[in-house]
Scaffold this motif. Sequence first.
Motif, PDB file in Angstrom:
ATOM      1  N   TYR A 157      42.910  39.509  34.966  1.00 51.39           N
ATOM      2  CA  TYR A 157      42.436  39.588  36.445  1.00 51.39           C
ATOM      3  C   TYR A 157      40.599  40.021  37.009  1.00 51.39           C
ATOM      4  N   ALA A 158      40.085  39.860  37.958  1.00 55.90           N
ATOM      5  CA  ALA A 158      38.338  40.298  37.886  1.00 55.90           C
ATOM      6  C   ALA A 158      38.137  41.319  37.443  1.00 55.90           C
ATOM      7  N   TYR A 159      39.423  42.652  37.703  1.00 57.44           N
ATOM      8  CA  TYR A 159      39.142  44.074  36.805  1.00 57.44           C
ATOM      9  C   TYR A 159      39.260  44.209  36.203  1.00 57.44           C
ATOM     10  N   VAL A 160      37.525  44.343  35.006  1.00 60.93           N
ATOM     11  CA  VAL A 160      37.756  44.641  33.976  1.00 60.93           C
ATOM     12  C   VAL A 160      38.781  46.117  33.136  1.00 60.93           C
ATOM     13  N   ASP A 161      39.628  45.921  32.551  1.00 63.16           N
ATOM     14  CA  ASP A 161      40.323  47.036  32.041  1.00 63.16           C
ATOM     15  C   ASP A 161      39.808  47.448  30.174  1.00 63.16           C
ATOM     16  N   GLY A 190      28.462  35.594  41.324  1.00 64.52           N
ATOM     17  CA  GLY A 190      29.753  35.085  41.359  1.00 64.52           C
ATOM     18  C   GLY A 190      30.284  34.318  43.055  1.00 64.52           C
ATOM     19  N   LEU A 191      31.209  33.789  42.038  1.00 68.52           N
ATOM     20  CA  LEU A 191      32.129  32.862  42.817  1.00 68.52           C
ATOM     21  C   LEU A 191      32.579  32.913  43.730  1.00 68.52           C
ATOM     22  N   GLY A 192      34.060  33.256  42.692  1.00 73.07           N
ATOM     23  CA  GLY A 192      34.732  33.667  44.198  1.00 73.07           C
ATOM     24  C   GLY A 192      35.194  35.378  44.188  1.00 73.07           C
ATOM     25  N   GLN A 193      35.719  35.279  45.390  1.00 76.92           N
ATOM     26  CA  GLN A 193      36.106  36.336  45.479  1.00 76.92           C
ATOM     27  C   GLN A 193      37.163  37.010  46.313  1.00 76.92           C
ATOM     28  N   GLY A 194      37.410  37.856  45.829  1.00 78.91           N
ATOM     29  CA  GLY A 194      39.039  38.025  46.533  1.00 78.91           C
ATOM     30  C   GLY A 194      39.447  39.719  46.747  1.00 78.91           C
ATOM     31  N   THR A 195      40.482  40.502  46.358  1.00 79.47           N
ATOM     32  CA  THR A 195      41.212  41.834  46.765  1.00 79.47           C
ATOM     33  C   THR A 195      40.810  42.667  45.694  1.00 79.47           C
ATOM     34  N   THR A 196      40.840  42.106  44.951  1.00 76.84           N
ATOM     35  CA  THR A 196      40.654  42.637  43.473  1.00 76.84           C
ATOM     36  C   THR A 196      39.159  42.975  43.224  1.00 76.84           C
ATOM     37  N   TRP A 235      42.749  29.698  44.965  1.00 75.11           N
ATOM     38  CA  TRP A 235      41.524  29.389  44.271  1.00 75.11           C
ATOM     39  C   TRP A 235      41.626  29.679  43.282  1.00 75.11           C
ATOM     40  N   ARG A 236      40.574  29.104  42.001  1.00 76.85           N
ATOM     41  CA  ARG A 236      40.433  30.494  40.764  1.00 76.85           C
ATOM     42  C   ARG A 236      39.581  30.229  39.983  1.00 76.85           C
ATOM     43  N   SER A 237      38.931  30.860  39.466  1.00 75.78           N
ATOM     44  CA  SER A 237      37.457  31.265  38.931  1.00 75.78           C
ATOM     45  C   SER A 237      37.930  31.416  37.584  1.00 75.78           C
ATOM     46  N   LEU A 238      37.272  31.264  36.682  1.00 76.41           N
ATOM     47  CA  LEU A 238      37.324  31.651  35.118  1.00 76.41           C
ATOM     48  C   LEU A 238      35.970  32.411  34.674  1.00 76.41           C
ATOM     49  N   GLN A 266      42.165  35.009  40.126  1.00 74.23           N
ATOM     50  CA  GLN A 266      42.338  34.184  41.365  1.00 74.23           C
ATOM     51  C   GLN A 266      42.347  34.907  42.918  1.00 74.23           C
ATOM     52  N   TRP A 267      42.755  34.653  43.550  1.00 67.14           N
ATOM     53  CA  TRP A 267      43.327  34.860  44.686  1.00 67.14           C
ATOM     54  C   TRP A 267      44.458  35.937  44.707  1.00 67.14           C
ATOM     55  N   THR A 268      44.302  37.227  45.341  1.00 67.53           N
ATOM     56  CA  THR A 268      45.401  38.062  44.987  1.00 67.53           C
ATOM     57  C   THR A 268      45.541  38.775  46.625  1.00 67.53           C
ATOM     58  N   PRO A 269      47.525  39.380  46.422  1.00 65.80           N
ATOM     59  CA  PRO A 269      47.705  40.265  47.856  1.00 65.80           C
ATOM     60  C   PRO A 269      47.157  42.138  47.644  1.00 65.80           C
TER      61      PRO A 269
END
Length: 271
Positions: free
Chosen positions: A141-145, A207-213, A245-248, A268-271
Amino acid sequence: MYFAKKIGGLALIAAMLWLTACSGTPEAGTEPKQTPEQTQEQTPEQTQKQAEQTQKHAPEQTEKQTPEQSQKQTQTAQSAATTESPQETETSSTGQPQDLEGLPPSVEEAATTVIRSIKNKDMKQLAAWVHRDKGLRFSPYAYVDTKNDLVFTREEVEGLMNDSTQRVWRTFAGSGDLIELTFADYYKRFVYDADFIQKTEIAVNKGLGQGTTINNLNEVYPKEQYDFVEYHIAGIDPSVEGMDWRSLRLVFEKIGEDHALVGIIHDQWTP
């Protein structure tokens, strides 16, 4: 009387035969005289002419033809050398691939090669771009751990697709269940889960994709030291109104003019 006439006739015949023999002898000897004369007159002239022609023309042939032949041989050798020695892809001092002219590729060119190797499951080609010291980190996911995301060396990346080991790749967004998959299954779910070559929008360091993460890419990979290329698909199924939607994102460390792959971030989209 009869015998006298007979003897006289024989004498006359003998005389006639003698005259005939004498008159034919010179004619028979004419040809032997001509053959030596012809041999003495023609052979020396022919020999002299041949000698003069050999002395006259041989140097000209040596001087005129040999340089032309040498030039043709040189051109032929140069042409053969060019044909037999085509340009090959080189490798920079950092171990990253270079183009045919030996120049480091731009980040866009590097990303194009990497995304194609990902699509084709060419792990050897993908591994060639991995940072030699830092390896390659996979983030689902977008957050890098930085503590829990899995990192693989160049050598490990090359064999991942055939590795049957079940690994924990963090947890699923929403449910919190462990993402426990082989790399081949992780690849299908969190790497190339959409056609990021044919149906995509591309941006560099944007950045193009933006979700809740939370997207902390620039915190983990500061822009002063890293570049990233994002491949974004706004939606796949029109009925879900963009919620699929998806982003890589492919993250590269800048090493002079070179680029080394350090991160593959799926979003990707996350709840």
